[in-house]
Enzyme design. Structure first.
Site, mmCIF file in Angstrom:
data_model
loop_
_atom_site.group_PDB
_atom_site.id
_atom_site.type_symbol
_atom_site.label_atom_id
_atom_site.label_comp_id
_atom_site.label_asym_id
_atom_site.label_seq_id
_atom_site.Cartn_x
_atom_site.Cartn_y
_atom_site.Cartn_z
ATOM 1 N N THR A 109 9.835 -94.654 1.680
ATOM 2 C CA THR A 109 10.254 -95.232 3.178
ATOM 3 C C THR A 109 9.206 -95.181 3.901
ATOM 4 O O THR A 109 9.140 -95.908 5.136
ATOM 5 C CB THR A 109 11.407 -94.207 3.650
ATOM 6 O OG1 THR A 109 10.875 -93.282 3.619
ATOM 7 C CG2 THR A 109 12.640 -94.423 2.354
ATOM 8 N N ASP A 201 -10.950 -85.674 5.184
ATOM 9 C CA ASP A 201 -9.653 -84.962 5.230
ATOM 10 C C ASP A 201 -9.741 -83.827 5.951
ATOM 11 O O ASP A 201 -10.404 -82.775 5.016
ATOM 12 C CB ASP A 201 -8.913 -85.139 3.667
ATOM 13 C CG ASP A 201 -7.471 -84.351 3.634
ATOM 14 O OD1 ASP A 201 -6.452 -85.389 3.520
ATOM 15 O OD2 ASP A 201 -7.283 -83.278 4.111
ATOM 16 N N ASP A 204 -8.519 -80.779 3.529
ATOM 17 C CA ASP A 204 -9.380 -80.594 2.419
ATOM 18 C C ASP A 204 -10.715 -79.770 2.803
ATOM 19 O O ASP A 204 -11.178 -78.962 2.176
ATOM 20 C CB ASP A 204 -9.910 -81.987 1.712
ATOM 21 C CG ASP A 204 -8.534 -82.221 0.675
ATOM 22 O OD1 ASP A 204 -7.712 -81.526 0.364
ATOM 23 O OD2 ASP A 204 -8.512 -83.650 0.552
HETATM 24 N N1 URA Z 1 -5.623 -86.976 8.195
HETATM 25 C C1 URA Z 1 -7.014 -86.389 7.938
HETATM 26 O O1 URA Z 1 -7.218 -85.257 7.608
HETATM 27 N N2 URA Z 1 -8.144 -87.150 8.110
HETATM 28 C C2 URA Z 1 -7.986 -88.479 8.706
HETATM 29 O O2 URA Z 1 -8.731 -89.240 8.758
HETATM 30 C C3 URA Z 1 -6.694 -89.026 8.839
HETATM 31 C C4 URA Z 1 -5.536 -88.209 8.766
#
Ligand code: URA
Length: 210
Positions: A109, A201, A204
């Site tokens: 969704t 990210d 991460d």
């Molecule tokens: N979340 C992230 O960690 N990085 C991005 O660029 C977008 C969403």
């Protein structure tokens, strides 16, 4: 706060952000920079807190000294990357109450689905600061703010490290009453929803996962 979007262009914030963007910056340094920058952003987002006075005596004389008014504010970490902002802000505001909102995206969704929600009591009487480093599409941020409103929050501010124009527009449409404070407004989202130039990210990079 009256402006919907505040970009904190302080030189220390911008310098630290550039170090964080660099792909060569190691996890431990990234985390430390996030902690430092979160305090500078928190300083800005709390600039207009309500104040009152308390009668005290200095070693020299009595005075009515300015102190924060009202209930302790609530910091809400939007999992998991919000936790990277939480530690630094809590250092600055140690008496704040803390809550967590966990959302994931249903791949069919594409809508945010809640898997965790635990927030302080009496949200309606507190300034609520929602924490999420990356305001990208704005879908999960808007959903998290909706849940906070359903739980009673009436005075909400949103603290992030980086924002995309798409996320700012989504929040303005869904929650025009929620001011956003960020270190930078980047160019755009790429076709998989990452902010560019961005920093990759955030979860991460702060937790060393992939
Ligand atoms: N979340 C992230 O960690 N990085 C991005 O660029 C977008 C969403």
């Amino acid at each position: 706060m009256t402006d919907h979007l505040t970009i904190v262009d302080h030189p220390l914030v911008q310098h630290k952000l550039s170090l964080m963007r660099d792909r060569e910056t190691p996890t431990a340094v990234f985390r430390q920079l996030l902690r430092e920058i979160s305090q500078l952003l928190a300083y800005e987002i709390t600039r207009e807190l309500d104040m009152t006075t308390r009668a005290i005596e200095t070693p020299m004389q009595a005075m009515d000294a300015p102190v924060l008014d009202g209930k302790k504010l609530a910091l809400i970490s939007i999992l998991r990357a919000g936790n990277g902002l939480l530690d630094g802000v809590l250092e600055l505001i140690p008496s704040a109450r803390v809550g967590f909102v966990g959302l994931y995206r249903d791949e069919e969704t594409l809508q945010p689905v809640e898997y965790y929600f635990k927030v302080p009591t009496e949200l309606e009487d507190r300034l609520v600061i929602a924490l999420d480093p990356m305001l990208a599409t704005g879908n999960s941020s808007a959903a998290a703010v909706t849940r906070l409103k359903e739980a009673g929050a009436r005075n909400i501010r949103f603290l992030c490290l980086l924002a995309a124009p798409e996320g700012v527009a989504r929040m303005a449409e869904a929650h025009p009453d929620v001011p956003i404070v960020t270190a930078a407004l980047d160019h755009k989202l790429n076709d998989i929803g990452y902010i560019v130039p961005g920093l990759g990210d955030a979860g991460d990079r702060m937790f060393g996962t992939k």
